[in-house]
Write a protein that holds these residues in place. Structure first.
Motif, PDB file in Angstrom:
ATOM      1  N   LEU A  47       0.825  -1.211   0.000  1.00  0.00           N
ATOM      2  CA  LEU A  47       0.000   0.000   0.000  1.00  0.00           C
ATOM      3  C   LEU A  47       0.858   1.259   0.000  1.00  0.00           C
ATOM      4  N   ARG A  48       2.100   1.149   0.486  1.00  0.00           N
ATOM      5  CA  ARG A  48       3.016   2.297   0.464  1.00  0.00           C
ATOM      6  C   ARG A  48       3.866   2.304  -0.796  1.00  0.00           C
ATOM      7  N   ARG A  87      -3.319   4.363  -5.783  1.00  0.00           N
ATOM      8  CA  ARG A  87      -4.006   3.741  -4.639  1.00  0.00           C
ATOM      9  C   ARG A  87      -4.863   2.536  -5.034  1.00  0.00           C
ATOM     10  N   HIS A  88      -5.681   2.686  -6.091  1.00  0.00           N
ATOM     11  CA  HIS A  88      -6.572   1.570  -6.435  1.00  0.00           C
ATOM     12  C   HIS A  88      -5.779   0.354  -6.922  1.00  0.00           C
ATOM     13  N   TYR A 128      -4.527  -1.399  -3.724  1.00  0.00           N
ATOM     14  CA  TYR A 128      -5.603  -2.196  -3.110  1.00  0.00           C
ATOM     15  C   TYR A 128      -5.807  -3.508  -3.883  1.00  0.00           C
TER      16      TYR A 128
END
Length: 425
Positions: free
Chosen positions: A232-233, A238-239, A242
């Motif tokens: 996640l980092r 972002r998507h 995920y």
């Protein structure tokens, strides 16, 4: 100029003149010049075509009284090609005495020793190769593999470890080392390599996932999850972060967490087909048929908008399979059939009906659905191809042949296949 004249003689199949002219060109160059290698290859090819390699060997043995590495290697190749492995081995060894750093020659020798079934000598030569070509990791890795296969496990491991120290920043090397250590059962060493890979390429998701996998196989699930959450980092979008973490969780049967992450990804990027598809697969595996139906419908809608016929076809089949398992297919077919009979029929409704009827083994209704598609969309190759299969399954071969002839006219790209199918019926 002599080279070009030689080429002309070669094209005219004047072997004697071509070879003589090439040799004149070679005489004007210094020893080791690239042109000598190139023209030697052309001469060999000329004699090979004429099946006169034996004669060429005799000429070279007479001509090359004092032989360097190049001459010995050429003779070695010719001896091998003419079936004299003993002389080929001797020639390659003589070439390497002249030039021990000649990697290509040593590889030829190794290949010949390998084919001759001399594993110990192969190992000796690989050890020399690793020593004489220190900047090339693949020879050390190959040596380690062969040592391990020969039961020399300790030397194999130390060879790999030296290789790793020699190439501390090369991710490709450490990736191979990790895989080999895993395959050989040296899991601590494999984990150490996985850590090195993350240090070398800290933003590469592949290495983070692999490091987490090392912990997971050891039963250290908490550490594995901590590593995987670093995705996640690491992944800037972002998507995508995920979705990648969702895939990892799904692979390890953490379905609820994966579902939650796919939903987050879809919220941020609702038009990404892969996310809906990943969610649909998860719902299927958990037998949440209602949710699976919604997800596959979403995939179908997006595929249709993107004109992605392959994905549309796949998602339609998946949707029908889920509905069949959840006993909701017949009800859906009734609703779609009403729409398809209406004033503005939809092509995808027609395909859904035809495929749905096939799933229920209702060949007559499937045939009628495909026939109506072809009637409304006479140039739809996919529907005609499917209808041919239905005709064949019912042994209606005349109708199948007739439709294949139409396909052969309309589908130029697949014309040959259509005629081939006709000949097989």
């Amino acid at each position: 100029l002599y080279k070009e004249i030689g080429d002309v003689h070669d094209k005219l199949d004047d072997v004697k003149s071509a070879v003589a002219t090439y040799r004149k060109a070679m005489a004007l160059t210094t020893r080791g010049h690239w042109l000598r290698r190139e023209l030697t290859e052309r001469i060999i090819e000329i004699y090979r075509k004429k099946e006169m390699l034996g004669k060429l060997i005799a000429e070279y043995e007479k001509r090359w009284k004092v032989r360097g590495q190049f001459a010995w290697e050429v003779l070695g190749r010719l001896y091998y090609e003419t079936g004299n492995e003993t002389k080929a081995l001797a020639a390659y060894r003589a070439a390497l005495k002249k030039a021990p750093y000649a990697v290509r020659t040593r590889l030829r020798l190794i290949g010949l020793l390998d084919r001759s079934g001399k594993p110990e000598e192969v190992l000796q030569e690989y050890r020399k190769l690793a020593r004489y070509a220190p900047g090339e990791p693949r020879y050390r890795i190959e040596l380690a593999k062969r040592l391990y296969e020969a039961g020399k496990h300790k030397e194999a491991v130390s060879t790999l470890e030296r290789c790793g120290r020699s190439f501390p920043g090369d991710a490709s090397v450490h990736s191979i080392l990790r895989d080999l250590f895993n395959g050989w059962g040296y899991y601590k060493r494999a984990k150490a390599e996985a850590h090195k890979l993350v240090r070398i390429e800290p933003r590469d998701p592949v290495y983070l996932i692999a490091l987490g996998e090392q912990y997971y196989t050891e039963g250290k699930k908490r550490k594995a999850l901590a590593v995987w959450k670093r995705l996640l980092r690491v992944i800037p979008v972002r998507h995508k972060a995920y979705a990648k973490l969702a895939e990892v969780y799904a692979q390890h049967k953490m379905d609820q967490q994966a579902i939650a992450l796919f939903r987050k990804a879809i919220k941020l990027s609702p038009k990404t087909i892969d996310y809906h598809q990943g969610l649909a697969h998860l719902f299927e595996s958990k037998r949440q048929h209602g949710d699976a139906v919604k997800s596959w419908e979403a995939v179908m809608k997006l595929a249709k908008a993107a004109k992605n016929r392959r994905m549309l076809r796949k998602s339609r089949r998946k949707l029908i399979n889920v509905m069949r398992r959840s006993y909701s297919l017949r009800g859906r077919i009734r609703l779609v059939a009403v729409r398809f009979k209406g004033a503005s029929p939809d092509l995808d409704d027609g395909f859904f009906l035809a495929l749905g009827y096939l799933k229920l083994n209702d060949l007559k209704s499937a045939t009628r659905a495909y026939q109506r598609i072809v009637e409304l969309w006479p140039n739809n190759i996919e529907a005609m191809g499917d209808l041919v299969k239905v005709y064949v399954s019912q042994r209606k071969l005349k109708k199948a042949v007739s439709l294949l002839r139409v396909l052969a006219v309309k589908d130029k790209a697949g014309r040959r296949d259509h005629y081939l199918k006709i000949s097989n019926l």
